[in-house]
Scaffold this motif. Sequence first.
Motif, mmCIF file in Angstrom:
data_model
loop_
_atom_site.group_PDB
_atom_site.id
_atom_site.type_symbol
_atom_site.label_atom_id
_atom_site.label_comp_id
_atom_site.label_asym_id
_atom_site.label_seq_id
_atom_site.Cartn_x
_atom_site.Cartn_y
_atom_site.Cartn_z
ATOM 1 N N LEU A 284 0.820 -1.211 0.000
ATOM 2 C CA LEU A 284 0.000 0.000 0.000
ATOM 3 C C LEU A 284 0.862 1.274 0.000
ATOM 4 O O LEU A 284 0.744 2.122 -0.890
ATOM 5 C CB LEU A 284 -0.905 -0.084 1.225
ATOM 6 N N PRO B 71 7.483 1.121 2.516
ATOM 7 C CA PRO B 71 8.739 1.314 1.798
ATOM 8 C C PRO B 71 9.793 2.028 2.645
ATOM 9 O O PRO B 71 9.499 2.656 3.659
ATOM 10 C CB PRO B 71 8.318 2.226 0.653
ATOM 11 N N GLN C 223 12.474 5.911 6.455
ATOM 12 C CA GLN C 223 11.311 5.025 6.543
ATOM 13 C C GLN C 223 10.102 5.873 6.881
ATOM 14 O O GLN C 223 10.191 6.769 7.709
ATOM 15 C CB GLN C 223 11.545 3.956 7.626
ATOM 16 N N ASP C 224 8.995 5.584 6.232
ATOM 17 C CA ASP C 224 7.701 6.260 6.367
ATOM 18 C C ASP C 224 7.511 7.217 5.184
ATOM 19 O O ASP C 224 8.334 8.109 4.940
ATOM 20 C CB ASP C 224 7.568 7.063 7.678
ATOM 21 N N ASP D 75 -4.145 7.547 3.879
ATOM 22 C CA ASP D 75 -3.131 6.743 4.570
ATOM 23 C C ASP D 75 -3.716 5.909 5.701
ATOM 24 O O ASP D 75 -3.325 4.776 5.919
ATOM 25 C CB ASP D 75 -2.102 7.674 5.241
ATOM 26 N N LYS E 92 0.188 -13.165 7.887
ATOM 27 C CA LYS E 92 0.425 -12.184 8.950
ATOM 28 C C LYS E 92 -0.392 -10.910 8.665
ATOM 29 O O LYS E 92 -1.018 -10.330 9.560
ATOM 30 C CB LYS E 92 1.929 -11.863 8.997
ATOM 31 N N PHE E 93 -0.401 -10.499 7.420
ATOM 32 C CA PHE E 93 -1.160 -9.290 7.065
ATOM 33 C C PHE E 93 -2.662 -9.528 7.174
ATOM 34 O O PHE E 93 -3.412 -8.663 7.627
ATOM 35 C CB PHE E 93 -0.770 -8.815 5.653
ATOM 36 N N PHE F 176 -4.260 -8.806 10.412
ATOM 37 C CA PHE F 176 -4.585 -7.433 10.839
ATOM 38 C C PHE F 176 -6.053 -7.087 10.598
ATOM 39 O O PHE F 176 -6.565 -6.115 11.145
ATOM 40 C CB PHE F 176 -3.763 -6.390 10.074
ATOM 41 N N ARG G 295 2.591 0.427 19.312
ATOM 42 C CA ARG G 295 1.848 0.529 18.048
ATOM 43 C C ARG G 295 0.337 0.468 18.286
ATOM 44 O O ARG G 295 -0.434 1.160 17.633
ATOM 45 C CB ARG G 295 2.291 -0.630 17.163
HETATM 46 N N1 LIG Z 1 2.821 4.847 7.702
HETATM 47 C C1 LIG Z 1 3.901 4.132 7.103
HETATM 48 C C2 LIG Z 1 3.556 2.693 7.093
HETATM 49 C C3 LIG Z 1 4.427 1.657 6.410
HETATM 50 C C4 LIG Z 1 3.671 0.349 6.442
HETATM 51 O O1 LIG Z 1 2.782 0.121 7.297
HETATM 52 N N2 LIG Z 1 4.008 -0.538 5.512
HETATM 53 C C5 LIG Z 1 3.403 -1.860 5.473
HETATM 54 C C6 LIG Z 1 3.407 -2.402 4.049
HETATM 55 S S1 LIG Z 1 2.464 -1.398 2.951
HETATM 56 C C7 LIG Z 1 4.293 -2.773 6.288
HETATM 57 O O2 LIG Z 1 5.477 -2.874 6.038
HETATM 58 N N3 LIG Z 1 3.712 -3.400 7.313
HETATM 59 C C8 LIG Z 1 4.434 -4.308 8.151
HETATM 60 C C9 LIG Z 1 3.761 -4.400 9.475
HETATM 61 O O3 LIG Z 1 2.712 -3.753 9.632
HETATM 62 O O4 LIG Z 1 4.284 -5.090 10.339
HETATM 63 C C10 LIG Z 1 4.270 4.778 5.779
HETATM 64 O O5 LIG Z 1 3.680 5.809 5.431
HETATM 65 O O6 LIG Z 1 5.225 4.333 5.155
#
Ligand SMILES: N[C@@H](CCC(=O)N[C@@H](CS)C(=O)NCC(=O)O)C(=O)O
Length: 371
Positions: A14, A54, A65-66, A102, A151-152, A155, A293
């Motif tokens: 995403l 990313p 990161q972010d 987001d 894992k995803f 959520f 988190r």
């Molecule tokens: N808010 C962050 C979020 C990054 C994020 O949540 N990436 C997801 C993939 S799209 C991820 O790596 N999630 C791993 C996890 O939630 O453990 C951004 O803007 O980059």
Amino acid sequence: MSDLYRLYGAEFSLYSGKARSYLRKKGVPYEEITSTVSVYKKFIIPRTGVRYIPVVQTPDDEVIQDTTAIIDELEKRFPEHSVYPTTPKQKLVSLLLEVYGDEWLVIPAMHYRWNYPAMNADFIYREFGSMAAPNMPGFIQKFLGRKIGGKFKGFVPRLGITEKNIPALESSYVSLLGDLQTHFEQHEFLLGSKPSIGDFGLIAPLYAHLFRDPAPGKLMRKKAPAVCQWVGRMTNDTASLLSGQWLDDDEVPETLLPILSRMASEHLPVLQDTDRLLSAWRENNPDAPEVQRIIGSHEFTVEGVTAERAVLPYCLWMFQRPVDFYQGLDEHSRTAAVDPLLEQVGFSNALQRGLQNRLVRTKNVLQLSDQ
Ligand SMILES: N[C@@H](CCC(=O)N[C@@H](CS)C(=O)NCC(=O)O)C(=O)O
């Protein structure tokens, strides 16, 4: 080191879609590196301390990161043709819609990805598997894809998506698609002929999941062809920021009002309740070195149906941006321009009141600041 920026991401992720779209529209020279298991182990985790994608590595070897932090650092390095409008209403609306894309539209994105297995499961597990181990045989990719993808999928209930509220969540998303369709029939991007930070927030859920996954992709093509075309404009290689314009006179098109109203009725109460619960968490955890988190669960309501979801303080770090912008405006800009718009879409006094807590990101984790 090469003189290219490096995006460590994945096509089906995403937030990678948000960063990639920004890099393309802005014309930043970059290459994309697939986030394999080995890249996570050797680069992402040691350099960021966390497991998110990313990540962007700059030619001078800074690692960010972010996506919001990435965009803001790149805006400093490439200040021409900013993605931030400069006038009060347009800037505020673009910051609000970044938060909405987001942080809130992750709900339909995750729902339509994981709750339509007959259409999506093979596709998405294959995507996870071939990203994790591109050179491994198919059966290993399949195994890894199911493991990481699982894992995803886990959520989904934490985001508040349950049997009970799925019809309401779908109805809300289909209405949003209708509103976006009306808007993009008339405008190339949210605020004119170039994308703003709000467009980049929205492309996060609306590309990797809601456009690209088979089930929601079919829905979007059927219900909202103009949204599909906007996704195309946001993801192609043309650096449209170089030529486009914001609408004149700080105009916020009427067609964005129902979208802002939807944010005010669904998302805003969750943001405000998260702030309240973070204050309580702070009292109970005075010495915590970082904000967790997830800090509990709370109720939220979509289309009259109430369900329970995890409390995610990160969304407040994002919401501080429009709140800070609003509070930094001069009296005239507030009362003459912005307040009537906020009132009209149901934000009433939310930005005026501000937030009880201030969050900072240090070394990719959230901490509470004393202001
Ligand atoms: N808010 C962050 C979020 C990054 C994020 O949540 N990436 C997801 C993939 S799209 C991820 O790596 N999630 C791993 C996890 O939630 O453990 C951004 O803007 O980059």
